[in-house]
Design a protein around this motif. Structure first.
Motif, short mmCIF file in Angstrom:
data_model
loop_
_atom_site.label_atom_id
_atom_site.label_comp_id
_atom_site.label_asym_id
_atom_site.label_seq_id
_atom_site.Cartn_x
_atom_site.Cartn_y
_atom_site.Cartn_z
N GLU A 84 -26.50 86.23 -12.10
CA GLU A 84 -26.25 86.64 -10.72
C GLU A 84 -27.59 86.86 -10.02
O GLU A 84 -28.42 87.65 -10.49
CB GLU A 84 -25.43 87.92 -10.68
N PRO A 85 -27.84 86.19 -8.89
CA PRO A 85 -29.18 86.23 -8.27
C PRO A 85 -29.70 87.64 -7.98
O PRO A 85 -30.85 87.94 -8.33
CB PRO A 85 -29.00 85.42 -6.99
N LEU A 86 -28.91 88.49 -7.35
CA LEU A 86 -29.42 89.81 -6.98
C LEU A 86 -29.64 90.72 -8.19
O LEU A 86 -30.74 91.28 -8.33
CB LEU A 86 -28.48 90.49 -5.97
N PRO A 87 -28.67 90.90 -9.07
CA PRO A 87 -28.94 91.70 -10.27
C PRO A 87 -30.09 91.15 -11.11
O PRO A 87 -30.91 91.92 -11.63
CB PRO A 87 -27.61 91.64 -11.04
N ALA A 88 -30.18 89.83 -11.22
CA ALA A 88 -31.27 89.24 -12.00
C ALA A 88 -32.61 89.56 -11.38
O ALA A 88 -33.59 89.88 -12.09
CB ALA A 88 -31.08 87.72 -12.10
N ALA A 89 -32.70 89.49 -10.05
CA ALA A 89 -33.96 89.80 -9.36
C ALA A 89 -34.32 91.27 -9.53
O ALA A 89 -35.49 91.62 -9.68
CB ALA A 89 -33.85 89.43 -7.89
N ALA A 90 -33.32 92.15 -9.50
CA ALA A 90 -33.57 93.58 -9.67
C ALA A 90 -34.10 93.89 -11.06
O ALA A 90 -35.05 94.66 -11.23
CB ALA A 90 -32.29 94.37 -9.39
N ILE A 91 -33.48 93.31 -12.08
CA ILE A 91 -33.92 93.53 -13.46
C ILE A 91 -35.32 92.95 -13.67
O ILE A 91 -36.18 93.58 -14.29
CB ILE A 91 -32.91 92.93 -14.45
N PRO A 126 -20.72 97.18 -8.18
CA PRO A 126 -20.18 95.90 -7.73
C PRO A 126 -21.02 95.23 -6.65
O PRO A 126 -20.92 94.04 -6.42
CB PRO A 126 -18.80 96.28 -7.18
N ALA A 127 -21.85 96.01 -5.96
CA ALA A 127 -22.68 95.45 -4.89
C ALA A 127 -24.06 96.09 -4.95
O ALA A 127 -24.25 97.17 -5.52
CB ALA A 127 -22.05 95.71 -3.53
N ALA A 128 -25.05 95.42 -4.33
CA ALA A 128 -26.44 95.87 -4.41
C ALA A 128 -26.64 97.26 -3.83
O ALA A 128 -27.53 97.99 -4.28
CB ALA A 128 -27.35 94.88 -3.70
N ARG A 129 -25.84 97.65 -2.85
CA ARG A 129 -26.02 98.97 -2.26
C ARG A 129 -25.81 100.08 -3.29
O ARG A 129 -26.31 101.19 -3.15
CB ARG A 129 -25.07 99.15 -1.07
N GLY A 130 -25.07 99.76 -4.35
CA GLY A 130 -24.82 100.75 -5.38
C GLY A 130 -26.02 101.04 -6.26
O GLY A 130 -26.05 102.07 -6.93
#
Length: 244
Positions: A84-91, A126-130
């Motif tokens: 998943e692009p956003l979780p992967a970028a965060a990690i 479930p979403a980046a705001r979390g």
């Protein structure tokens, strides 16, 4: 450290030799520790040594100065998030920041708990705001742990603790609305959620990332910032597109 058996979170991995790899793990009681993993790039070990994974680690070294040999056993995989692009970028960013900013062998138990918490939030939300607000707080804590903490208790200009709304880029101290009058454009916005708790809305989160990013680049990532900050830029860009 002749033998060290500990839990750890994989923060970075680089090739070493034909098949091996050097892994850097953040541990609860010994901080960042590096070790050589024989066959670390093999089909069996590549999924174990992904950044963000929690492992059981055994370090063995003959002397304190020698790079330890490292064997690992997977305790918890976050591999599904890397699709998943956003979780992967965060990690990617959280691990790169941790591996680059922290000195090896210095315990940071509070930072370890916060780091594990951020990764857990990315996994659970479930979403980046979390998880985005938790990431901002982690960056703020890392600055403080390394001696570059922001003073957000009172206004640097008036001494008041009321209506703190900005941070001085020079002093890293909070500034109230009254103290900032006429100088707002020279100051960094201080998002309310960093003072009041909660997740904050998207404008506040983006202000928080801008705030911590400024001080990380200025004070922590000064020598190696080009490569590491690229991971942060990818994350921020994806967040902007997600909320546009």
């Amino acid at each position: 450290m002749p033998v060290l058996i500990t839990s750890g979170i994989v923060c970075a991995l680089r090739a070493h030799g034909e098949h091996g790899a050097v892994a850097r793990l953040l541990t609860p009681d010994h901080g960042l520790v590096a070790g050589y993993v024989r066959g670390g790039r093999s089909r069996a070990l590549r999924p174990v040594l992904l950044p963000g994974n929690a492992v059981k680690a055994e370090f063995r070294a003959r002397t304190e100065d020698q790079l330890a040999s490292l064997t690992v056993e997977l305790e918890h995989s976050r591999a599904p998030l890397l699709g998943e692009p956003l979780p992967a970028a965060a990690i990617d960013w959280a691990c790169a920041l941790t591996a680059t900013a922290l000195p090896e062998g210095t315990p940071y138990p509070t930072l370890y708990e916060a780091f594990d918490g951020v990764l857990g939030a990315v996994e659970a939300a479930p979403a980046a705001r979390g998880w985005a607000a938790a990431l901002v707080r982690y960056e703020l804590l890392l600055l403080a742990e390394l001696g570059f903490g922001l003073d957000l208790n009172r206004c640097a200009a008036t001494g008041s603790a009321d209506e703190l709304a900005f941070v001085s880029p020079r002093s890293a101290a909070a500034v109230s609305r009254a103290g900032a009058e006429g100088y707002e454009a020279r100051l960094l916005p201080l998002p309310p959620f960093l003072l009041q708790g909660g997740a904050g809305d998207w404008p506040q989160i983006m202000d928080g990332l801008r705030l911590t990013g400024f001080f990380l680049e200025r004070s922590v990532l000064t020598e190696r910032r080009a490569d590491v900050l690229a991971a942060r830029e990818r994350l921020v860009d994806r967040l902007k597109r997600a909320v546009a």
